[in-house]
Design a protein around this motif. Structure first.
Motif, PDB file in Angstrom:
ATOM      1  N   VAL A 142       0.841  -1.201   0.000  1.00  0.00           N
ATOM      2  CA  VAL A 142       0.000   0.000   0.000  1.00  0.00           C
ATOM      3  C   VAL A 142       0.875   1.251   0.000  1.00  0.00           C
ATOM      4  O   VAL A 142       0.607   2.229  -0.720  1.00  0.00           O
ATOM      5  CB  VAL A 142      -0.940  -0.012   1.218  1.00  0.00           C
ATOM      6  CG1 VAL A 142      -1.736   1.293   1.281  1.00  0.00           C
ATOM      7  CG2 VAL A 142      -1.871  -1.211   1.157  1.00  0.00           C
ATOM      8  N   ILE A 143       1.925   1.241   0.794  1.00  0.00           N
ATOM      9  CA  ILE A 143       2.818   2.404   0.857  1.00  0.00           C
ATOM     10  C   ILE A 143       3.489   2.643  -0.493  1.00  0.00           C
ATOM     11  O   ILE A 143       3.640   3.789  -0.942  1.00  0.00           O
ATOM     12  CB  ILE A 143       3.867   2.209   1.969  1.00  0.00           C
ATOM     13  CG1 ILE A 143       3.174   2.206   3.332  1.00  0.00           C
ATOM     14  CG2 ILE A 143       4.937   3.286   1.911  1.00  0.00           C
ATOM     15  CD1 ILE A 143       4.083   1.880   4.492  1.00  0.00           C
ATOM     16  N   LEU A 144       3.887   1.579  -1.163  1.00  0.00           N
ATOM     17  CA  LEU A 144       4.499   1.738  -2.486  1.00  0.00           C
ATOM     18  C   LEU A 144       3.508   2.327  -3.492  1.00  0.00           C
ATOM     19  O   LEU A 144       3.887   3.152  -4.337  1.00  0.00           O
ATOM     20  CB  LEU A 144       5.013   0.385  -2.987  1.00  0.00           C
ATOM     21  CG  LEU A 144       6.242  -0.176  -2.260  1.00  0.00           C
ATOM     22  CD1 LEU A 144       6.583  -1.560  -2.784  1.00  0.00           C
ATOM     23  CD2 LEU A 144       7.438   0.763  -2.425  1.00  0.00           C
ATOM     24  N   LEU A 145       2.245   1.907  -3.392  1.00  0.00           N
ATOM     25  CA  LEU A 145       1.228   2.506  -4.264  1.00  0.00           C
ATOM     26  C   LEU A 145       1.089   3.994  -3.998  1.00  0.00           C
ATOM     27  O   LEU A 145       0.997   4.813  -4.925  1.00  0.00           O
ATOM     28  CB  LEU A 145      -0.116   1.806  -4.063  1.00  0.00           C
ATOM     29  CG  LEU A 145      -0.299   0.422  -4.696  1.00  0.00           C
ATOM     30  CD1 LEU A 145      -1.660  -0.150  -4.326  1.00  0.00           C
ATOM     31  CD2 LEU A 145      -0.166   0.504  -6.211  1.00  0.00           C
ATOM     32  N   LEU A 146       1.068   4.373  -2.722  1.00  0.00           N
ATOM     33  CA  LEU A 146       0.954   5.790  -2.373  1.00  0.00           C
ATOM     34  C   LEU A 146       2.148   6.584  -2.885  1.00  0.00           C
ATOM     35  O   LEU A 146       1.997   7.684  -3.438  1.00  0.00           O
ATOM     36  CB  LEU A 146       0.825   5.948  -0.857  1.00  0.00           C
ATOM     37  CG  LEU A 146      -0.513   5.559  -0.246  1.00  0.00           C
ATOM     38  CD1 LEU A 146      -0.431   5.579   1.282  1.00  0.00           C
ATOM     39  CD2 LEU A 146      -1.604   6.523  -0.710  1.00  0.00           C
ATOM     40  N   LEU A 147       3.329   6.025  -2.713  1.00  0.00           N
ATOM     41  CA  LEU A 147       4.524   6.720  -3.196  1.00  0.00           C
ATOM     42  C   LEU A 147       4.489   6.886  -4.708  1.00  0.00           C
ATOM     43  O   LEU A 147       4.857   7.945  -5.251  1.00  0.00           O
ATOM     44  CB  LEU A 147       5.784   5.950  -2.776  1.00  0.00           C
ATOM     45  CG  LEU A 147       6.138   5.992  -1.287  1.00  0.00           C
ATOM     46  CD1 LEU A 147       7.346   5.105  -0.996  1.00  0.00           C
ATOM     47  CD2 LEU A 147       6.424   7.423  -0.847  1.00  0.00           C
ATOM     48  N   ALA A 148       4.042   5.840  -5.398  1.00  0.00           N
ATOM     49  CA  ALA A 148       3.947   5.933  -6.856  1.00  0.00           C
ATOM     50  C   ALA A 148       2.968   7.026  -7.271  1.00  0.00           C
ATOM     51  O   ALA A 148       3.242   7.815  -8.185  1.00  0.00           O
ATOM     52  CB  ALA A 148       3.520   4.590  -7.436  1.00  0.00           C
ATOM     53  N   GLY A 149       1.815   7.082  -6.600  1.00  0.00           N
ATOM     54  CA  GLY A 149       0.831   8.110  -6.934  1.00  0.00           C
ATOM     55  C   GLY A 149       1.344   9.511  -6.691  1.00  0.00           C
ATOM     56  O   GLY A 149       1.145  10.413  -7.503  1.00  0.00           O
ATOM     57  N   VAL A 150       2.032   9.711  -5.566  1.00  0.00           N
ATOM     58  CA  VAL A 150       2.527  11.043  -5.225  1.00  0.00           C
ATOM     59  C   VAL A 150       3.669  11.455  -6.157  1.00  0.00           C
ATOM     60  O   VAL A 150       3.682  12.571  -6.706  1.00  0.00           O
ATOM     61  CB  VAL A 150       2.985  11.084  -3.757  1.00  0.00           C
ATOM     62  CG1 VAL A 150       3.696  12.403  -3.451  1.00  0.00           C
ATOM     63  CG2 VAL A 150       1.793  10.906  -2.829  1.00  0.00           C
ATOM     64  N   VAL A 151       4.645  10.596  -6.339  1.00  0.00           N
ATOM     65  CA  VAL A 151       5.819  10.943  -7.138  1.00  0.00           C
ATOM     66  C   VAL A 151       5.457  11.155  -8.607  1.00  0.00           C
ATOM     67  O   VAL A 151       5.830  12.162  -9.222  1.00  0.00           O
ATOM     68  CB  VAL A 151       6.901   9.856  -7.001  1.00  0.00           C
ATOM     69  CG1 VAL A 151       8.053  10.127  -7.962  1.00  0.00           C
ATOM     70  CG2 VAL A 151       7.421   9.816  -5.574  1.00  0.00           C
ATOM     71  N   VAL A 152       4.707  10.222  -9.177  1.00  0.00           N
ATOM     72  CA  VAL A 152       4.337  10.357 -10.590  1.00  0.00           C
ATOM     73  C   VAL A 152       3.420  11.567 -10.785  1.00  0.00           C
ATOM     74  O   VAL A 152       3.543  12.297 -11.775  1.00  0.00           O
ATOM     75  CB  VAL A 152       3.671   9.071 -11.096  1.00  0.00           C
ATOM     76  CG1 VAL A 152       3.138   9.256 -12.521  1.00  0.00           C
ATOM     77  CG2 VAL A 152       4.657   7.923 -11.055  1.00  0.00           C
ATOM     78  N   GLY A 153       2.516  11.792  -9.852  1.00  0.00           N
ATOM     79  CA  GLY A 153       1.660  12.971  -9.954  1.00  0.00           C
ATOM     80  C   GLY A 153       2.460  14.260  -9.906  1.00  0.00           C
ATOM     81  O   GLY A 153       2.183  15.214 -10.637  1.00  0.00           O
TER      82      GLY A 153
END
Length: 379
Positions: free
Chosen positions: A150-161
């Motif tokens: 879940v944390i990796l998904l959040l990081l992906a969403g924040v960084v890519v966004g």
């Protein structure tokens, strides 16, 4: 977030398509390795086929900017949530508890990245939370490994966004720079033409009028002022700083009153911000100039202070004009109404209403708000 078929976002969408294909390949390898441990192997094969079909669908859909809207984004998230919720039954809870990977594994990050590219950090975070919470809800026991996903998904969403937002900002700045460069080149081209024609004529009028004296001397003085202003304009020099404090519109319009121009205004002052009052007075002068040119010079000027707005009406009893005449004049390069009147009032956030009847006369109504947004006026 704005998208453009030729913008800096295009590589991000292409990278997303590559990621989904690569992650689908990993899903296929993982499914083949653990098929004997799945509770329903045939159902797992069906889900993988659905994932493959949806990967192809999103690759085609996201390739076109017009399709990157909520219908496709919502469907993308829905398909992935369906895969997440089907995993406990297809794989089996006992297999998941023994360490068998979930059916979607890395492929589940597809909509998170799509939402992030299309809407920035916030949208990517929302998609990551929805998928992450759905994944946690399907597990009998929540451990460190599940939370890490879940944390990796959040990081992906924040960084890519964040990267997508930077790309759009960079594109907008580049576009402004290109437009500024084009405007500068056009101004230089016009400056050369003006210098070879208009400025030389104004200089000649100034010299000859000064020698003749009288009314010609006054014309020479006006020509000299216009020559100076025009030279400053084409050179890009900043205009002389003017007082931006309140100004009385009635006092500014009083100078135009004459035996042929009747001015009707409130008994008291009509205060407006200085730049607004001067631009409204200049637009009124342009309307009166049209009256002098085309309607014999007889005009009535009415000033109405409506509290939140001020309206100036200029009416004449001239020949008037038919519908479509203003558009025809603008097409011919005669931009007195378009630039001197409408242009000024539009910049102030106001409105212009022109009504004319052939044989009866014309009325020009100029309305500007008393309070302007700071971004509206840059004088």
């Amino acid at each position: 977030m704005r998208t453009s078929p030729e913008g800096f976002e295009v590589p991000l969408w292409r990278a997303l398509a590559v990621f989904r294909v690569a992650s689908l390949g990993y899903v296929v390898v993982s499914a083949l390795r653990h098929a004997d441990r799945y509770a329903h192997p045939l159902a797992a094969a069906g889900v993988v086929l659905v994932m493959a079909a949806w990967t192809a669908t999103t690759a085609v859909g996201y390739a076109r900017p017009a399709r990157r809207g909520w219908p496709l984004l919502s469907a993308d998230l829905g398909v992935v949530l369906g895969v997440v919720l089907a995993t406990p039954w297809v794989v089996g809870r006992s297999a998941l508890a023994s360490g068998v990977p979930t059916l979607g594994v890395a492929w589940l990050a597809g909509p998170v990245l799509a939402w992030a590219v299309s809407g920035g950090r916030r949208r990517g975070t929302v998609a990551a939370l929805l998928i992450g919470l759905a994944d946690l809800a399907t597990r009998e026991r929540i451990g460190e490994s599940s939370l890490t996903g879940v944390i990796l998904l959040l990081l992906a969403g924040v960084v890519v966004g964040h990267v997508a937002r930077l790309a759009v900002t960079a594109e907008e700045r580049l576009q402004r720079a290109v437009e500024l460069e084009a405007a500068t080149r056009e101004r230089e081209r016009l400056a050369r033409g003006i210098h070879d024609s208009v400025l030389q004529v104004l200089a000649l009028v100034q010299r000859r009028g000064a020698q003749l004296g009288g009314e010609a001397g006054e014309l020479a003085r006006l020509a000299g002022e216009q020559e100076t202003a025009l030279r400053a304009l084409i050179a890009g020099a900043p205009p002389a700083r003017r007082d931006d404090g309140p100004a009385d519109l009635r006092a500014l319009l009083r100078r135009y009153a004459s035996p042929s121009i009747t001015l009707s205004a409130p008994a008291g002052s009509v205060p407006l911000p200085g730049p607004v009052a001067r631009e409204l007075a200049a637009a009124t002068a342009a309307a009166l100039d049209n009256v002098a040119r085309h309607a014999g010079g007889r005009a009535w000027v009415l000033v109405e202070d409506e509290g939140t707005a001020v309206t100036v009406s200029v009416r004449d009893d001239g020949p008037g004009f038919a519908d479509g005449r203003l558009a025809e004049a603008a097409a011919q390069g005669r931009l007195g109404v378009a630039r001197s009147i409408r242009g000024r009032i539009d910049d102030l956030g106001g409105t212009v209403r022109i009504t004319s009847t052939p044989g009866v006369g014309t009325e020009v109504e100029l309305t500007v708000p008393r309070r302007l947004k700071e971004a509206t006026w840059h004088g």
